[in-house]
Design an enzyme around this catalytic site. Sequence first.
Site, PDB file in Angstrom:
ATOM      1  N   ASN A 235       1.524   8.673  -1.222  1.00 34.81           N
ATOM      2  CA  ASN A 235       1.241   7.036  -1.753  1.00 34.81           C
ATOM      3  C   ASN A 235       1.730   6.671  -2.935  1.00 34.81           C
ATOM      4  O   ASN A 235       1.070   5.604  -3.495  1.00 34.81           O
ATOM      5  CB  ASN A 235      -0.318   6.506  -1.483  1.00 34.81           C
ATOM      6  CG  ASN A 235      -0.831   7.201  -0.186  1.00 34.81           C
ATOM      7  OD1 ASN A 235      -0.347   6.769   0.911  1.00 34.81           O
ATOM      8  ND2 ASN A 235      -1.845   7.975  -0.319  1.00 34.81           N
ATOM      9  N   GLU A 288      -2.862  -6.231  -0.553  1.00 35.29           N
ATOM     10  CA  GLU A 288      -3.595  -6.250  -1.783  1.00 35.29           C
ATOM     11  C   GLU A 288      -2.441  -6.768  -2.630  1.00 35.29           C
ATOM     12  O   GLU A 288      -1.338  -7.276  -2.616  1.00 35.29           O
ATOM     13  CB  GLU A 288      -3.904  -4.872  -2.331  1.00 35.29           C
ATOM     14  CG  GLU A 288      -2.717  -4.036  -2.676  1.00 35.29           C
ATOM     15  CD  GLU A 288      -3.092  -2.572  -3.015  1.00 35.29           C
ATOM     16  OE1 GLU A 288      -3.885  -2.125  -2.503  1.00 35.29           O
ATOM     17  OE2 GLU A 288      -2.478  -1.927  -3.845  1.00 35.29           O
TER      18      GLU A 288
END
Length: 667
Positions: A235, A288
């Site tokens: 990630n 986000e």
Amino acid sequence: MFDKILIANRGEIACRVIKTARRMGIKTVAVYSDADRDAVHVAMADEAVHIGPAAASQSYLVIEKIVEACKATGAQAVHPGYGFLSEREAFPKALEAAGIVFIGPNPGAIAAMGDKIESKKAAAAAKVSTVPGYLGVIDSPEHAVKIADEIGYPVMIKASAGGGGKGMRIAHSADEVAEGFARAKSEASSSFGDDRVFVEKFITDPRHIEIQVIGDKHGNVIYLGERECSIQRRNQKVIEEAPSPLLDPETRKKMGEQAVALAKAVNYDSAGTVEFVAGQDKSFYFLEMNTRLQVEHPVTEMITGLDLVELMIRVAAGETLPLTQEQVKLDGWAVESRVYAEDPTRNFLPSIGRLTTYRPPEEGRVDGAIVRNDTGVEEGGEIAIHYDPMIAKLVTWAPTRLEAITAQAQALDAFAIDGIRHNIPFLAALMAHPRWQEGRLSTGFIAEEFPEGFAAPEPQGEVALGMMAVAAAIDHKLNQRKRGISGQMRAPGLFAFERERVVMLAGESYPITVETDHEGVLITHEDGTAYRVASEWKPGEPVWIGTINGRRAAVQIRGLLNGVFLQHAGAAAEARVFTRREAELAALMPVKEQAGSGKQVLCPMPGLVKQILVAEGQEVKNGEPIAVVEAMKMENVLRAERDATVGKIHAKEGDSLAVDAVILEFA
């Protein structure tokens, strides 16, 4: 406009902000911890203030110390960079109370969008498509498992205040959710001072595309195109590019307008990034919003011609945005590689130590492309365990995507680092990967293409032949140098080298003939293929830069006994150049095998022992967790690689271990 600003950060981003401030005629103040006393950003700034111990929780994350540094130096504004306090609502509030300007969004925007949970709620209220998930705070592993069972696997566990891949885990089962929940909470607490996490559906085969927005304090917000950040590991973004090879103008416009609408809904007034997960069919969902400058902002700067740091400073000072949406033009293609202090051959585990060699490629225009290197280190500096392991961001721009990739590959080949392990060989291999070059990307790219981890491949084809030619040219240069040493029995002019030689490279034998003239070295293979090699390389330089048959090339080299170790285009190999007779004898030499042992568990990276999960005499199964080691704020779970009984445990919780230190032995 401000006369003096303080940068509440360190390393590469602090240096980046200082460069723009200096160009704008603004004086700068750096802050530093004990570990950064001799750091580059400290030397670059006009002033520097010590703010505490090496641990970020006692220095860079302490708001009161930043405010006091501003008061002591007269800094009128603070740029937070990224990470640390950049997305903490309390930080701009404390600055405002002290009469200091925050070079970033207003506290209300940070509260609404900086918190990952609250941003999901805000996006849903604004009718923005979001990924299915649970938007509340999760208070226990059991609660996390229950939610994951309802959403359906796989799921993503994410820190609410997170960023940079920290506090983030993918789980495919209830057991993985329970373990990932504990690790994510612990990482979130140590990295951001906030241990809240949430769970959302993990979209399979996704692409990570983000929109750069910038707003001012007069209600104007525009978007500056997109970046694709799909090449990720754990990630953590590894390679970014702008624009995205997936998007068409229509999809870009839809994503951009949606990002602007979201930013306007929270009165956003600085640089920020709206992140989306995109399907291969160009569908997209809001993930986000990062209410700060992104690590990968240089690729946007390269294709727009804008300085995002300058825009942030100007809008913080109350100025209006200098351009409208219609005036934003995208030109060419930019690629950014994150150069990390990590060992790609050891599952990318962090590496620390001193940079005995640090020679980045030359910045500026090269063959129609532009090379830019954003860094915060220098040769002789130390990569410490306390902070993110990034060394530099290498950025290239060119008119087309393939040209930008080619320029990036050449720049990586010319980037010499020694003293620590680093990921440049891996980055170079990625640049040469056909799937990457074709733009067939997803966030699972690295896991899919390198399922067994990374090992530098042996050179093949044209890459091998080019390395062979360079090895022969280097050997010829070294031989000429040796003949120039004074005191030899025969004068250099009376000695002639054997023209016929053999290059041994990666197990292959290349019979060649070596000749020299005013144009360089001519190497002719026995099949008649000729390689004209020219370079100004001098013995001792870590990078060979020159041309092979007129084509520019860079090869990293390191001396070996009777040979050189070469790295080029992601491939690596030892090369030795012999006379024909020496080659015949060398072929008869036995190869020494290295012995190994599987009875010990070694620390795979320099780190802090967070937990020992087993006891002496305990039986463990293959894959069972045995210890947790923290490095660079990331927690790494070590597992048993076979069924065994624990013998002697050598380490204890709280120990700081070097790489390959023995943690425990099996009986």
